[in-house]
Design an enzyme around this catalytic site. Structure first.
Site, PDB file in Angstrom:
ATOM      1  N   ASN A   5       1.868  13.028  11.105  1.00 33.49           N
ATOM      2  CA  ASN A   5       2.571  12.372  12.296  1.00 33.49           C
ATOM      3  C   ASN A   5       3.285  11.745  12.214  1.00 33.49           C
ATOM      4  O   ASN A   5       4.527  12.104  12.963  1.00 33.49           O
ATOM      5  CB  ASN A   5       1.557  11.503  12.333  1.00 33.49           C
ATOM      6  CG  ASN A   5       2.118  10.697  13.763  1.00 33.49           C
ATOM      7  OD1 ASN A   5       1.995  11.545  15.022  1.00 33.49           O
ATOM      8  ND2 ASN A   5       2.595   9.768  14.122  1.00 33.49           N
ATOM      9  N   ASP A  45      -4.494  12.156   8.749  1.00 33.99           N
ATOM     10  CA  ASP A  45      -3.855  10.388   9.139  1.00 33.99           C
ATOM     11  C   ASP A  45      -3.347  10.635  10.370  1.00 33.99           C
ATOM     12  O   ASP A  45      -3.139  11.612  10.363  1.00 33.99           O
ATOM     13  CB  ASP A  45      -2.685  10.098   7.806  1.00 33.99           C
ATOM     14  CG  ASP A  45      -2.587   8.662   8.181  1.00 33.99           C
ATOM     15  OD1 ASP A  45      -2.847   7.697   8.408  1.00 33.99           O
ATOM     16  OD2 ASP A  45      -1.483   8.302   9.210  1.00 33.99           O
ATOM     17  N   LEU A  60      -0.133  13.648  17.370  1.00 33.70           N
ATOM     18  CA  LEU A  60       0.982  15.031  17.034  1.00 33.70           C
ATOM     19  C   LEU A  60       2.185  15.133  17.931  1.00 33.70           C
ATOM     20  O   LEU A  60       2.652  15.165  18.046  1.00 33.70           O
ATOM     21  CB  LEU A  60      -0.058  16.243  16.589  1.00 33.70           C
ATOM     22  CG  LEU A  60      -0.647  15.792  14.696  1.00 33.70           C
ATOM     23  CD1 LEU A  60      -1.172  16.867  13.980  1.00 33.70           C
ATOM     24  CD2 LEU A  60      -0.134  14.891  13.992  1.00 33.70           C
ATOM     25  N   GLU A  72      -9.441  11.459  10.520  1.00 32.40           N
ATOM     26  CA  GLU A  72      -8.412   9.846  10.733  1.00 32.40           C
ATOM     27  C   GLU A  72      -8.531   9.815  12.703  1.00 32.40           C
ATOM     28  O   GLU A  72      -7.395   9.988  12.522  1.00 32.40           O
ATOM     29  CB  GLU A  72      -8.447   8.860  10.142  1.00 32.40           C
ATOM     30  CG  GLU A  72      -8.057   7.567  10.714  1.00 32.40           C
ATOM     31  CD  GLU A  72      -6.433   6.757  10.608  1.00 32.40           C
ATOM     32  OE1 GLU A  72      -6.752   5.871  10.489  1.00 32.40           O
ATOM     33  OE2 GLU A  72      -5.900   8.059  10.614  1.00 32.40           O
ATOM     34  N   HIS A  87      -8.829   0.411   4.222  1.00 38.64           N
ATOM     35  CA  HIS A  87      -7.973  -0.103   3.867  1.00 38.64           C
ATOM     36  C   HIS A  87      -6.920  -0.576   4.607  1.00 38.64           C
ATOM     37  O   HIS A  87      -6.007  -1.199   3.808  1.00 38.64           O
ATOM     38  CB  HIS A  87      -6.863   0.483   2.911  1.00 38.64           C
ATOM     39  CG  HIS A  87      -6.554   2.025   3.658  1.00 38.64           C
ATOM     40  ND1 HIS A  87      -7.393   2.943   3.865  1.00 38.64           N
ATOM     41  CD2 HIS A  87      -5.509   1.767   4.156  1.00 38.64           C
ATOM     42  CE1 HIS A  87      -6.397   3.181   4.714  1.00 38.64           C
ATOM     43  NE2 HIS A  87      -5.294   2.839   4.619  1.00 38.64           N
ATOM     44  N   ASP A  88      -7.129  -0.692   5.528  1.00 41.84           N
ATOM     45  CA  ASP A  88      -6.710  -1.068   7.355  1.00 41.84           C
ATOM     46  C   ASP A  88      -6.950  -2.549   7.707  1.00 41.84           C
ATOM     47  O   ASP A  88      -8.129  -3.002   6.096  1.00 41.84           O
ATOM     48  CB  ASP A  88      -6.510  -0.300   8.004  1.00 41.84           C
ATOM     49  CG  ASP A  88      -5.760   0.821   7.655  1.00 41.84           C
ATOM     50  OD1 ASP A  88      -4.829   0.541   7.057  1.00 41.84           O
ATOM     51  OD2 ASP A  88      -5.788   2.011   8.580  1.00 41.84           O
TER      52      ASP A  88
HETATM   53  C1  NOJ Z   1      -3.491   5.162   9.316  1.00 42.46           C
HETATM   54  C2  NOJ Z   1      -3.548   4.835   8.192  1.00 42.46           C
HETATM   55  O1  NOJ Z   1      -5.255   4.138   7.394  1.00 42.46           O
HETATM   56  C3  NOJ Z   1      -2.715   3.441   8.114  1.00 42.46           C
HETATM   57  O2  NOJ Z   1      -2.780   2.390   6.752  1.00 42.46           O
HETATM   58  C4  NOJ Z   1      -1.386   3.497   8.186  1.00 42.46           C
HETATM   59  O3  NOJ Z   1      -0.858   2.545   8.509  1.00 42.46           O
HETATM   60  C5  NOJ Z   1      -1.430   4.757   9.875  1.00 42.46           C
HETATM   61  N1  NOJ Z   1      -2.122   5.683   9.474  1.00 42.46           N
HETATM   62  C6  NOJ Z   1      -0.071   4.985   9.246  1.00 42.46           C
HETATM   63  O4  NOJ Z   1      -0.240   6.005   8.936  1.00 42.46           O
END
Ligand code: NOJ
Length: 565
Positions: free
Chosen positions: A124, A222, A227, A264, A329-330
């Protein structure tokens, strides 16, 4: 096709890929995935940052755990404003993490162990440090100007939501040098690429080719919903976006069969469904909406949130697969719940404001569950037995802690805790040079939570998760089988059958903190005995085909009767 009949997901006679089921082709349907943040995993060079060689030195650990496929978060050159999701060069390795040679060595070591690797494909956006953006901002005549999305005003695409609500006020930022605004769905240091430009579309296929030629087994793609932009829409999930994603899939199928695309898209089930297309878009997609509902079900001690979302989950093509997760991780995203549910989740799981981030919760699995090992194992039982391929976030297999006082999502990305030596065995560098502090608090410090100790103890979280993985690997029923709710006498228990090719397994999860006496109607063909897949313990079934159980708080059982449906 997989057919969903209310609560029933069944394989039908018309299954067009039935012949492939024994084959390797659908490997991702059986795989256990593991998400690695390279920077956090193991530092071989002593520079304070985890690296590719460090990861390679830990592959036996992952192999022993039973991992089939690693997903590596971005490891490319980057200013690391978004921990590598801000890429400055798609074709190289961040110097802190090693070299392309190291990467090839890692891929070879992974494959030598029969494991696979997928990498992050960030389609993106780029970093604002990427040479394309530098050229684009420098002149309206640059061939790269049109690689990004520019405007003289901030008035366009007003219906697009802001994702990083705690940091960004607009999806447009003014660029002084360019004399225009540029479009970005994430941080302002991550300008969005312009997919209306065919050159951009081609560039990203080149990027894929480069990594596929280096041997990766696929990509976690990701942020794919964003897009394209179109006026009058929310700029998510647009038909143009799907068309381009199908082009990526065609390219992979034609040139690299057997490699996968993992989607994702943080979306509701009905908006996720098109990402599988007719089996011609993504192979695998994260099931975002089920995740918070697993946590809701636990805290409410009631299965209904999980029932509700499974009922609402559409049929996906037979060659596809969901990927389910507890944490990543988020922040634990609360985008796919109602506003009321979000507030409830915050109140229950993030009582301190600092625990909240954007529309989510910046905490790891163990702290979310007050470090209650039984409850953590119970959620893992759901993770490993609900339909889909499970993914584990590094460190959650030992119940690592977090630090809510660190910036952004850094507190869930701290160094892996291997043992009780310097820096938890993560790095030999001076602690001051570590990319991040090791977790230090009474409950989660390395002397309390580390791999070495947990490997030695048969009752540890690590050992119990390893056992679940080992049992799961003995049967294709988990990755490929049907799913049917069992009728039980109480909503405090999530009980369901998984069945495949004549094998039937009953999974029983006590979501509550108290013991539960339950009876389960086994319907047809019970052999009079159910057998615990972990212990071999036998449970008698009554003549009326009824199984009576007394479950301890948070107890889970995986029981077989050796009978098909
Ligand atoms: C999703 C990812 O998991 C996240 O960590 C990231 O900050 C955003 N996309 C932007 O790339």
């Amino acid at each position: 096709m997989r057919v969903l009949l209310l609560n029933l997901i069944e394989q039908t006679e018309t299954d067009s890929t039935a012949n492939n089921h024994a084959g390797e082709e659908l490997w991702y349907q059986d795989a256990i995935f593991y998400e690695v943040y390279v920077r956090a995993f193991c530092d071989s060079s002593g520079n304070g940052h985890g690296d590719l060689k460090g990861l390679a030195s830990k592959l036996d650990y992952l192999n022993d755990l039973g991992i089939d496929c690693l997903w590596l978060m971005p490891f490319y050159p980057s200013p690391l404003n978004d921990d590598g999701y801000d890429i400055a060069d798609f074709y190289n390795i961040h110097p802190d993490y090693g070299s392309l040679d190291d990467f090839q060595g890692l891929v070879a070591e992974i494959h030598a162990r029969g494991m696979r690797i997928i990498t992050d494909l960030v389609l993106n956006h780029t970093s604002d440090q990427h040479p394309w953006f530098q050229a684009a901002r420098s002149s309206r005549n640059s061939p790269y100007r049109n690689y990004y999305v520019w405007s003289d005003t901030k008035e366009k695409y007003k219906e697009a939501r802001i994702i990083f609500v705690d940091t960004e006020e607009s999806n447009w930022s003014w660029d002084e040098q360019a004399g225009q605004y540029y479009w970005h769905r994430f941080f302002s240091s991550q300008p969005d690429l312009n997919y209306d430009n065919p050159a951009v579309q081609d560039e990203m296929i080149k990027v894929m080719k480069f990594w596929l030629d280096l041997g990766v087994d696929g990509f976690r793609a990701d942020a794919v919903p964003y897009l394209f932009e179109r006026e009058g829409t929310n700029c998510e999930n647009l038909p143009e976006t799907h068309a381009y994603l199908r082009r990526l899939r065609r390219f992979m199928d034609e040139n690299y069969p057997g490699r996968i695309l993992l989607c994702e898209a943080n979306q509701w089930p009905e908006d996720l469904r098109p990402y599988f297309g007719d089996g011609d878009e993504f192979h695998v997609g994260f099931h975002f909406p089920i995740m918070p509902r697993i946590f809701m079900a636990l805290r409410k001690e009631n299965v209904s949130p999980i029932e509700w979302i499974i009922e609402r989950t559409p049929v996906i093509p037979d060659s596809c697969q969901w990927c389910i997760f507890l944490r990543n991780h988020d922040e634990l995203t609360l985008e796919m719940v109602t506003e009321e549910e979000r507030h409830w989740m915050w109140q229950e799981y993030a009582p301190e404001p600092r625990m909240r981030l954007n529309l989510g919760i910046r905490r790891r699995l163990a702290p979310l569950l007050d470090n209650n090992q039984k409850a953590i194992e119970l959620l893992n039982s759901l993770l490993f037995t609900l339909p889909g391929s499970p993914i584990i976030y590094y460190g959650d297999e030992i119940g690592m802690g977090d630090d809510i006082w660190m910036a952004d999502r850094d507190g869930v990305r701290t160094p892996m805790q291997w043992d009780t030596t310097l820096n938890a065995g993560f790095s030999e560098s001076d602690p001051e040079n570590l990319y991040s502090q090791v977790i230090e608090n009474d409950t989660y410090a390395p002397d309390q939570v580390n791999v070495a100790d947990q490997r030695k103890s048969s009752g540890s979280l690590f050992s119990n998760i390893s056992k679940m993985i080992a049992v799961r690997k003995q049967s294709p029923v988990w990755g490929r089988g049907d799913f049917r709710w069992a009728s039980t006498s109480t909503e405090q228990v999530a009980a369901y059958f998984r069945s495949y090719l004549g094998e039937r397994i009953l999974v029983v999860n006590n979501l509550s903190s108290s013991s539960q006496d339950i009876s389960i109607d086994l319907h047809t063909g019970s052999t009079g005995m159910m057998v615990d897949l972990f212990t071999g313990k036998k449970y008698p079934v009554s003549k009326r085909d009824e199984l009576r159980l007394t479950l301890e708080p948070y107890q889970y059982l995986w029981l077989t009767d050796g009978v098909g449906l």
